[in-house]
Design a protein around this motif. Structure first.
Motif, short mmCIF file in Angstrom:
data_model
loop_
_atom_site.label_atom_id
_atom_site.label_comp_id
_atom_site.label_asym_id
_atom_site.label_seq_id
_atom_site.Cartn_x
_atom_site.Cartn_y
_atom_site.Cartn_z
N VAL A 10 7.01 -6.44 -3.15
CA VAL A 10 7.72 -6.91 -1.93
C VAL A 10 7.67 -8.40 -1.92
O VAL A 10 6.63 -9.03 -2.34
CB VAL A 10 7.62 -6.25 -0.71
N VAL A 11 8.76 -8.98 -1.48
CA VAL A 11 8.64 -10.50 -1.12
C VAL A 11 9.15 -10.77 0.42
O VAL A 11 10.22 -9.79 0.95
CB VAL A 11 9.69 -11.45 -1.98
N MET A 51 12.11 -3.19 3.73
CA MET A 51 11.13 -2.64 4.51
C MET A 51 11.14 -3.44 5.90
O MET A 51 11.39 -4.77 5.50
CB MET A 51 9.79 -2.59 4.05
N ILE A 52 10.92 -2.94 6.89
CA ILE A 52 10.52 -3.79 8.02
C ILE A 52 9.17 -3.50 8.65
O ILE A 52 8.97 -2.53 8.79
CB ILE A 52 11.55 -3.67 9.19
N VAL A 53 8.44 -4.48 8.57
CA VAL A 53 6.74 -4.22 9.18
C VAL A 53 6.71 -4.80 10.30
O VAL A 53 6.90 -6.23 10.14
CB VAL A 53 6.05 -4.45 7.59
N GLU A 54 5.83 -4.50 11.13
CA GLU A 54 5.25 -5.12 12.27
C GLU A 54 4.04 -5.28 12.14
O GLU A 54 3.28 -4.25 11.71
CB GLU A 54 5.85 -4.22 13.71
N ALA A 100 0.84 -1.38 -0.01
CA ALA A 100 -0.07 -0.03 -0.01
C ALA A 100 0.62 1.10 -0.05
O ALA A 100 0.41 2.25 -0.27
CB ALA A 100 -1.07 0.12 1.03
N ALA A 101 2.26 1.16 0.43
CA ALA A 101 3.15 2.16 0.48
C ALA A 101 3.86 2.30 -0.86
O ALA A 101 4.83 3.48 -1.07
CB ALA A 101 3.79 2.08 1.76
N LEU A 102 3.68 1.46 -1.70
CA LEU A 102 4.56 1.43 -2.87
C LEU A 102 4.11 2.06 -3.98
O LEU A 102 2.83 1.94 -4.07
CB LEU A 102 5.24 0.11 -3.08
N SER A 103 4.89 2.39 -5.00
CA SER A 103 4.70 2.66 -6.44
C SER A 103 3.96 1.57 -7.17
O SER A 103 4.63 0.43 -6.78
CB SER A 103 5.59 3.54 -6.88
N PRO A 104 3.08 1.72 -7.85
CA PRO A 104 2.72 0.59 -8.92
C PRO A 104 3.82 -0.28 -9.50
O PRO A 104 3.66 -1.34 -9.91
CB PRO A 104 1.82 1.19 -9.88
N ASN A 105 4.97 0.26 -9.80
CA ASN A 105 6.01 -0.63 -10.44
C ASN A 105 6.76 -1.28 -9.46
O ASN A 105 7.76 -1.89 -9.82
CB ASN A 105 6.90 0.31 -11.18
N LEU A 106 6.48 -1.22 -8.13
CA LEU A 106 7.57 -2.05 -7.29
C LEU A 106 6.63 -3.13 -6.64
O LEU A 106 5.31 -3.06 -6.56
CB LEU A 106 7.99 -1.19 -6.23
N LEU A 108 11.32 -7.32 4.61
CA LEU A 108 10.57 -7.52 3.08
C LEU A 108 11.69 -6.82 2.33
O LEU A 108 12.21 -5.66 2.22
CB LEU A 108 9.31 -6.73 2.98
N ARG A 109 12.13 -7.82 0.96
CA ARG A 109 12.64 -7.03 0.02
C ARG A 109 11.98 -6.44 -1.05
O ARG A 109 10.88 -6.86 -1.47
CB ARG A 109 13.64 -7.96 -0.82
N VAL A 110 12.30 -5.21 -1.31
CA VAL A 110 11.57 -4.28 -2.29
C VAL A 110 12.29 -4.65 -3.71
O VAL A 110 13.30 -4.69 -3.93
CB VAL A 110 11.72 -2.92 -1.98
#
Length: 135
Positions: free
Chosen positions: A76-77, A108-111, A68-74, A129-131
């Motif tokens: 995450v795994v 990214m680190i997400v809790e 939800a925080a990324l641009s459409p061309n990106l 997460l890897r972008v």
């Protein structure tokens, strides 16, 4: 920003299985809210939700929060998911609350936490997460 609304035609099979529903962000715009529906088929021999399903919900919550925080061309795994089981979870609605705590161009680190219908935290996790560029 990527549209992460759960249109039935675009929802991945795993998200469908978990009964995922994107609720949006909290009033501060920092915490993503995602509802899941724990089914009787998710239970273990004790009648509570098996930990693997809770981990899948946490993985889903951290991933969709990041998307939800990324641009459409990106995209995450998940590289790692450090999961902690706090209390037994029952069949029924479970809400994921996820927030980004670290963001760089590559990671990214997400809790995230899962809370039951009584607002009790049943599990939480930290995901790395890897972008990546979307293919």
């Amino acid at each position: 920003m990527i549209d992460v609304s759960d249109a039935a035609t675009d929802m991945p099979p795993g998200a469908q299985l978990l009964g995922r529903q994107w609720l949006g962000f909290d009033d501060a715009g920092e915490t993503a809210l995602i509802r899941y529906q724990a089914q009787p088929s998710f239970t273990n021999r004790h009648g509570t939700v098996q930990g693997g399903f809770l981990a899948a919900m946490l993985d889903s919550a951290t991933g969709i929060c990041a998307l939800a925080a990324l641009s459409p061309n990106l995209t995450v795994v998940t590289r790692s998911l450090d999961t902690r089981f706090r209390k037994p979870a029952s069949v029924g609605p479970i809400t994921g609350r996820a927030r980004i705590v670290v963001r760089t161009d590559r990671e990214m680190i997400v809790e995230a936490a899962l809370v039951d219908a009584q607002d009790v935290t049943v599990a939480d996790a930290t995901a790395r997460l890897r972008v990546l560029q979307r293919k």
